[in-house]
Design a protein around this motif. Structure first.
Motif, PDB file in Angstrom:
ATOM      1  N   ARG A   9       0.864  -1.187   0.000  1.00 50.47           N
ATOM      2  CA  ARG A   9       0.000   0.000   0.000  1.00 50.47           C
ATOM      3  C   ARG A   9       0.901   1.238   0.000  1.00 50.47           C
ATOM      4  NH1 ARG A   9      -1.937  -3.327   3.897  1.00 50.47           N
ATOM      5  NH2 ARG A   9      -1.127  -1.976   5.528  1.00 50.47           N
ATOM      6  N   GLN A  11       1.501   5.026  -1.230  1.00 49.98           N
ATOM      7  CA  GLN A  11       0.780   6.217  -1.669  1.00 49.98           C
ATOM      8  C   GLN A  11       1.765   7.259  -2.206  1.00 49.98           C
ATOM      9  OE1 GLN A  11      -2.443   6.693  -1.798  1.00 49.98           O
ATOM     10  NE2 GLN A  11      -3.331   5.134  -0.450  1.00 49.98           N
ATOM     11  N   ARG A  53     -10.569  11.974   4.324  1.00 47.72           N
ATOM     12  CA  ARG A  53     -10.323  10.813   3.457  1.00 47.72           C
ATOM     13  C   ARG A  53      -8.835  10.694   3.129  1.00 47.72           C
ATOM     14  NH1 ARG A  53     -13.133   9.561  -2.449  1.00 47.72           N
ATOM     15  NH2 ARG A  53     -12.064   7.568  -2.792  1.00 47.72           N
ATOM     16  N   ALA A  56      -7.083   9.230   6.146  1.00 45.49           N
ATOM     17  CA  ALA A  56      -7.351   7.799   6.294  1.00 45.49           C
ATOM     18  C   ALA A  56      -6.493   6.974   5.338  1.00 45.49           C
ATOM     19  CB  ALA A  56      -8.832   7.520   6.052  1.00 45.49           C
ATOM     20  N   GLN A  57      -6.334   7.446   4.120  1.00 48.36           N
ATOM     21  CA  GLN A  57      -5.520   6.718   3.147  1.00 48.36           C
ATOM     22  C   GLN A  57      -4.038   6.738   3.533  1.00 48.36           C
ATOM     23  OE1 GLN A  57      -6.776   7.024  -1.176  1.00 48.36           O
ATOM     24  NE2 GLN A  57      -8.007   8.695  -0.356  1.00 48.36           N
ATOM     25  N   LYS A  59      -2.845   6.975   6.630  1.00 47.59           N
ATOM     26  CA  LYS A  59      -2.662   6.146   7.830  1.00 47.59           C
ATOM     27  C   LYS A  59      -2.639   4.663   7.506  1.00 47.59           C
ATOM     28  CE  LYS A  59      -4.698   9.376  11.154  1.00 47.59           C
ATOM     29  NZ  LYS A  59      -5.871   9.653  12.037  1.00 47.59           N
ATOM     30  N   SER A  60      -3.287   4.270   6.419  1.00 46.47           N
ATOM     31  CA  SER A  60      -3.336   2.848   6.058  1.00 46.47           C
ATOM     32  C   SER A  60      -2.207   2.450   5.113  1.00 46.47           C
ATOM     33  CB  SER A  60      -4.682   2.528   5.412  1.00 46.47           C
ATOM     34  OG  SER A  60      -4.812   3.202   4.170  1.00 46.47           O
ATOM     35  N   ALA A  61      -1.318   3.387   4.781  1.00 48.50           N
ATOM     36  CA  ALA A  61      -0.241   3.110   3.829  1.00 48.50           C
ATOM     37  C   ALA A  61       0.928   2.398   4.492  1.00 48.50           C
ATOM     38  CB  ALA A  61       0.250   4.411   3.198  1.00 48.50           C
ATOM     39  N   ASP A  62       1.687   1.670   3.687  1.00 48.08           N
ATOM     40  CA  ASP A  62       2.952   1.081   4.138  1.00 48.08           C
ATOM     41  C   ASP A  62       4.087   2.089   3.986  1.00 48.08           C
ATOM     42  OD1 ASP A  62       1.844  -1.470   4.645  1.00 48.08           O
ATOM     43  OD2 ASP A  62       1.949  -1.940   2.516  1.00 48.08           O
ATOM     44  N   THR A  83       4.035   7.457  13.446  1.00 50.83           N
ATOM     45  CA  THR A  83       3.400   6.225  12.982  1.00 50.83           C
ATOM     46  C   THR A  83       4.429   5.185  12.537  1.00 50.83           C
ATOM     47  OG1 THR A  83       3.238   6.994  10.690  1.00 50.83           O
ATOM     48  CG2 THR A  83       1.388   7.527  12.171  1.00 50.83           C
ATOM     49  N   ILE A  85       5.497   5.119   9.577  1.00 48.06           N
ATOM     50  CA  ILE A  85       5.328   5.009   8.122  1.00 48.06           C
ATOM     51  C   ILE A  85       6.392   5.867   7.448  1.00 48.06           C
ATOM     52  CG2 ILE A  85       3.790   5.450   6.164  1.00 48.06           C
ATOM     53  CD1 ILE A  85       1.427   5.126   8.150  1.00 48.06           C
TER      54      ILE A  85
END
Length: 299
Positions: A9, A11, A53, A56-57, A59-62, A83, A85
């Protein structure tokens, strides 16, 4: 050491208007290069999506790569701080002062850096952030990567933001020239625990990076991984005695009106606007603390 399988993931964050279209072009170029190497990246255009949004994208990224300037990096960092990340930077803004701390010679070298990291041949490097808290908004912590300015430098920043973006980094030079005739001293207090200054000032900044305004090296010794930030303040009530020292000021060198110190925390009393990373943060008294290793950077 990172491995390629970790980045399912990824981004790539950009604004299509950054750098007069450079953001969009370089984002696509990077995505194509990574795809050729077997990594699928998602292009995240921040120009039309709601803030929640986007957050959220992220925070969910690698991993996240910003293709843009200091302002876009500033907003992404609010989400990625602490985080773990990793963040990569490809310059495509008008200032790019955060990118300059990587000491890459050009955007192509930055692309090489990001590609090497995603391929697993480089590790993320922890760097410091600056936590800013205003007296009129306690418990709300804002984060900065680079320079926090109030007084004259903040006015230059505000003026530059109103100039056409097609001028690129020349916006800051033009804004500086436009603002100097209107320069007035302001009262401020700064306390670091080891240094106290109370009196009139013509300019003041606290920085975690070496330059602001598109490469003006006000903080020649700053590092963003040493747990310290640099204060640079020009004291005085009148601009005339200071004018002949402007070249030394802009080069971060000593001059008779300089107040400088390196510290972990700062308390600032002011009634001026405060800008950080080119963005308006707030107005009035505030505190700054260094947050060591709060961001993982692809270096």
């Amino acid at each position: 050491m990172a491995t390629q399988q970790r980045f399912e993931r990824l981004q790539i964050v950009f604004h299509p208007a950054s750098g007069r279209g450079l953001g969009w072009r370089r984002a696509r170029q990077l995505a194509g290069r990574l795809a050729d190497a077997g990594t699928v990246a998602h292009l995240l255009d921040v120009s039309f999506q709601p803030t929640a949004r986007i957050a959220a994208q992220l925070k969910s990224a690698d991993a996240v790569v910003v293709v843009g300037g200091d302002g876009l990096i500033h907003h992404v960092v609010q989400v990625l701080a602490r985080t773990g990340i990793p963040l990569g930077i490809i310059p495509a803004g008008s200032g790019n002062d955060t990118w300059r701390m990587l000491r890459d010679a050009n955007p192509a070298q930055s692309m090489d850096r990001v590609a090497a990291f995603i391929a697993g041949s480089a590790a993320a490097h922890p760097v410091d952030l600056l936590e800013v808290e205003f007296d009129d908004a306690p418990q709300i912590v804002r984060l900065a990567v680079g320079a926090i300015s109030w007084g004259f430098e903040a006015k230059v920043n505000a003026r530059a933001n109103r100039l056409p973006r097609r001028l690129g980094s020349l916006r800051y030079v033009a804004a500086l020239l436009l603002c100097i005739p209107k320069l007035k001293a302001f009262c401020t207090e700064v306390d670091t625990g080891g240094l106290e200054y109370r009196g009139p000032a013509l300019a003041a900044s606290i920085a975690n990076i070496r330059s602001l305004g598109g490469g003006i090296t006000l903080f020649a010794s700053a590092e963003f991984d040493d747990g310290l930030a640099d204060l640079s303040l020009v004291r005085g009530e009148r601009i005339a005695p200071v004018l002949r020292h402007v070249p030394r000021i802009l080069a971060g060198r000593n001059h008779p009106f300089r107040v400088a110190v390196r510290a972990k925390a700062f308390r600032v009393e002011t009634s001026e606007d405060c800008y950080a990373d080119g963005e308006l943060l707030g107005r009035g008294a505030f505190s700054v603390r260094v947050a060591p290793g709060a961001l993982h950077l692809m270096r």
